[in-house]
Motif scaffolding. Structure first.
Motif, mmCIF file in Angstrom:
data_model
loop_
_atom_site.group_PDB
_atom_site.id
_atom_site.type_symbol
_atom_site.label_atom_id
_atom_site.label_comp_id
_atom_site.label_asym_id
_atom_site.label_seq_id
_atom_site.Cartn_x
_atom_site.Cartn_y
_atom_site.Cartn_z
ATOM 1 N N MET A 102 47.510 75.448 25.929
ATOM 2 C CA MET A 102 47.330 75.844 24.532
ATOM 3 C C MET A 102 47.381 74.636 23.604
ATOM 4 N N VAL A 103 48.302 73.706 23.882
ATOM 5 C CA VAL A 103 48.460 72.533 23.028
ATOM 6 C C VAL A 103 47.213 71.662 23.025
ATOM 7 N N THR A 104 46.418 71.724 24.116
ATOM 8 C CA THR A 104 45.212 70.892 24.173
ATOM 9 C C THR A 104 44.191 71.274 23.114
ATOM 10 N N LEU A 105 44.353 72.425 22.483
ATOM 11 C CA LEU A 105 43.434 72.821 21.409
ATOM 12 C C LEU A 105 43.682 72.047 20.117
ATOM 13 N N SER A 106 44.732 71.258 20.071
ATOM 14 C CA SER A 106 45.046 70.510 18.863
ATOM 15 C C SER A 106 43.885 69.642 18.358
ATOM 16 N N PRO A 107 43.154 68.899 19.228
ATOM 17 C CA PRO A 107 42.029 68.111 18.704
ATOM 18 C C PRO A 107 40.953 68.960 18.043
ATOM 19 N N VAL A 108 40.702 70.142 18.602
ATOM 20 C CA VAL A 108 39.677 71.014 18.038
ATOM 21 C C VAL A 108 40.084 71.481 16.647
ATOM 22 N N PHE A 109 41.329 71.947 16.521
ATOM 23 C CA PHE A 109 41.814 72.393 15.212
ATOM 24 C C PHE A 109 41.929 71.215 14.232
ATOM 25 N N THR A 110 42.281 70.034 14.756
ATOM 26 C CA THR A 110 42.383 68.860 13.890
ATOM 27 C C THR A 110 41.022 68.530 13.287
ATOM 28 N N LEU A 111 39.963 68.628 14.083
ATOM 29 C CA LEU A 111 38.624 68.376 13.551
ATOM 30 C C LEU A 111 38.259 69.412 12.497
ATOM 31 N N LEU A 280 36.963 74.464 30.100
ATOM 32 C CA LEU A 280 36.137 74.559 28.891
ATOM 33 C C LEU A 280 36.820 73.889 27.698
ATOM 34 N N ILE A 281 38.146 74.059 27.598
ATOM 35 C CA ILE A 281 38.877 73.380 26.526
ATOM 36 C C ILE A 281 38.729 71.871 26.664
ATOM 37 N N ALA A 282 38.820 71.380 27.908
ATOM 38 C CA ALA A 282 38.666 69.947 28.147
ATOM 39 C C ALA A 282 37.288 69.465 27.718
ATOM 40 N N VAL A 283 36.256 70.254 28.022
ATOM 41 C CA VAL A 283 34.898 69.901 27.613
ATOM 42 C C VAL A 283 34.785 69.893 26.094
ATOM 43 N N GLY A 284 35.376 70.919 25.450
ATOM 44 C CA GLY A 284 35.352 70.983 23.994
ATOM 45 C C GLY A 284 36.063 69.808 23.357
ATOM 46 N N VAL A 285 37.209 69.423 23.923
ATOM 47 C CA VAL A 285 37.951 68.276 23.410
ATOM 48 C C VAL A 285 37.133 66.995 23.575
ATOM 49 N N ALA A 286 36.491 66.840 24.736
ATOM 50 C CA ALA A 286 35.669 65.653 24.967
ATOM 51 C C ALA A 286 34.524 65.576 23.953
ATOM 52 N N MET A 287 33.936 66.729 23.640
ATOM 53 C CA MET A 287 32.820 66.749 22.682
ATOM 54 C C MET A 287 33.286 66.436 21.272
ATOM 55 N N THR A 288 34.418 67.022 20.866
ATOM 56 C CA THR A 288 34.910 66.739 19.509
ATOM 57 C C THR A 288 35.371 65.285 19.381
#
Length: 296
Positions: A102-111, A280-288
């Motif tokens: 769950m914490v890995t979503l931090s970059p997505v929300f930060t963007l 998928l979260i990892a892919v999303g983080v890599a993209m952001t």
């Protein structure tokens, strides 16, 4: 040490490792009967004292102005006190590994917050990364924790709110960073401010007698304070060197540590859908993250 202090990647790696240690430590403490508020207080107070001592030993002279006081109170509340309490309250229900994901979503929300507050302009790659990350989060949330131990929806939502708090703190600290303060001073001040907030909540909810539960894990508080003190020193330096979105990736490094410790040391098990969602979260983080290198 000097090369790490000036390297965004080195700081990210070290900070993420120390951050990831908090979740398995916290789960062991919660299983021993330590209240979540107390464990969060131990981290904030212990880290604040250690970092203050380091600052003084190195000749630093902390000052308190209305600007810094505002910074300490707001940053402490949204970055440390509340999200740390949520993490340790949720980890017995969700598992250390699941909470780490769950914490890995931090970059997505930060963007998302960076775009909203004008810190970063949106681009197509960033938008797609946010969408991919959210899909992964929904998949992880649907599994509701460890195999055979589905958590209540309220705890899943609490887990999702952790990266929202962390992301808000990442952006706020960049926007309102006092120009006359260094990372160690701010880390110490924010932790001590968070400790006061947590102590008030602890005394009203569990009372002073709750401190006796720390005797059930006599060595763990010292280990946690040592790891957290190091983490916060590097954390605030990373804020300066890497910026808010790059800083938010510590959740990704921390997830690897927390997930690995949860599986290997704590015997946690997760469904295939959880792993797919994590991917998928990892892919999303890599993209952001890649989106930050492009002009919006």
């Amino acid at each position: 040490m000097k090369s790490i202090w000036n390297s965004a990647f080195g700081l990210l790696l070290v900070t993420g490792i120390f951050f990831g240690m908090a979740l398995p430590f916290g789960k062991v403490a919660m299983q021993a009967g330590v209240p979540a508020l107390l464990w969060a207080f131990v981290i904030a107070f212990g880290s604040g004292v250690v970092l203050s001592a380091v600052l003084l030993i190195n000749g630093g002279r902390p000052t308190l102005s209305p600007r810094k006081l505002r910074y300490y109170l707001i940053a402490a509340a949204i970055s440390f006190a509340y999200p740390n309490y949520l993490m340790f309250a949720a980890v017995p229900h969700l598992g250390a590994g699941y909470t780490s994901i769950m914490v890995t979503l931090s970059p997505v929300f930060t963007l998302v917050f960076s775009i909203a507050f004008g810190v970063r302009r949106p681009n197509s790659l960033g938008v797609v990364g946010i969408a991919v990350g959210f899909v992964g989060a929904l998949m992880v949330a649907a599994t509701r924790g460890e195999v055979g131990q589905p958590a209540e929806i309220a705890w899943v939502l609490a887990g999702l709110f952790i990266p929202v708090c962390l992301a808000a703190g990442n952006v706020y600290r960049t926007i309102d960073w006092p120009a006359d303060a260094g990372p160690i001073e701010l880390a110490a001040g924010c932790n001590l401010a968070a400790a006061v907030m947590l102590l008030v909540g602890l005394l009203f909810s569990a009372g002073p007698s709750s401190f006796a539960t720390l005797s059930e894990v006599p060595l763990l508080p010292a280990a946690q304070v040592a790891a957290s003190s190091a983490m916060f020193a590097f954390y605030f330096r990373l804020q300066v060197v890497g910026g808010p979105v790059y800083l938010s990736q510590i959740g990704y490094v921390g997830a690897a540590i927390g997930l690995g410790a949860g599986i290997v040391l704590l015997g946690e098990r997760y469904l295939p859908l959880t792993w797919l969602g994590a991917l998928l979260i990892a892919v999303g983080v890599a993209m952001t993250t890649a989106a930050q290198k492009k002009k919006g």
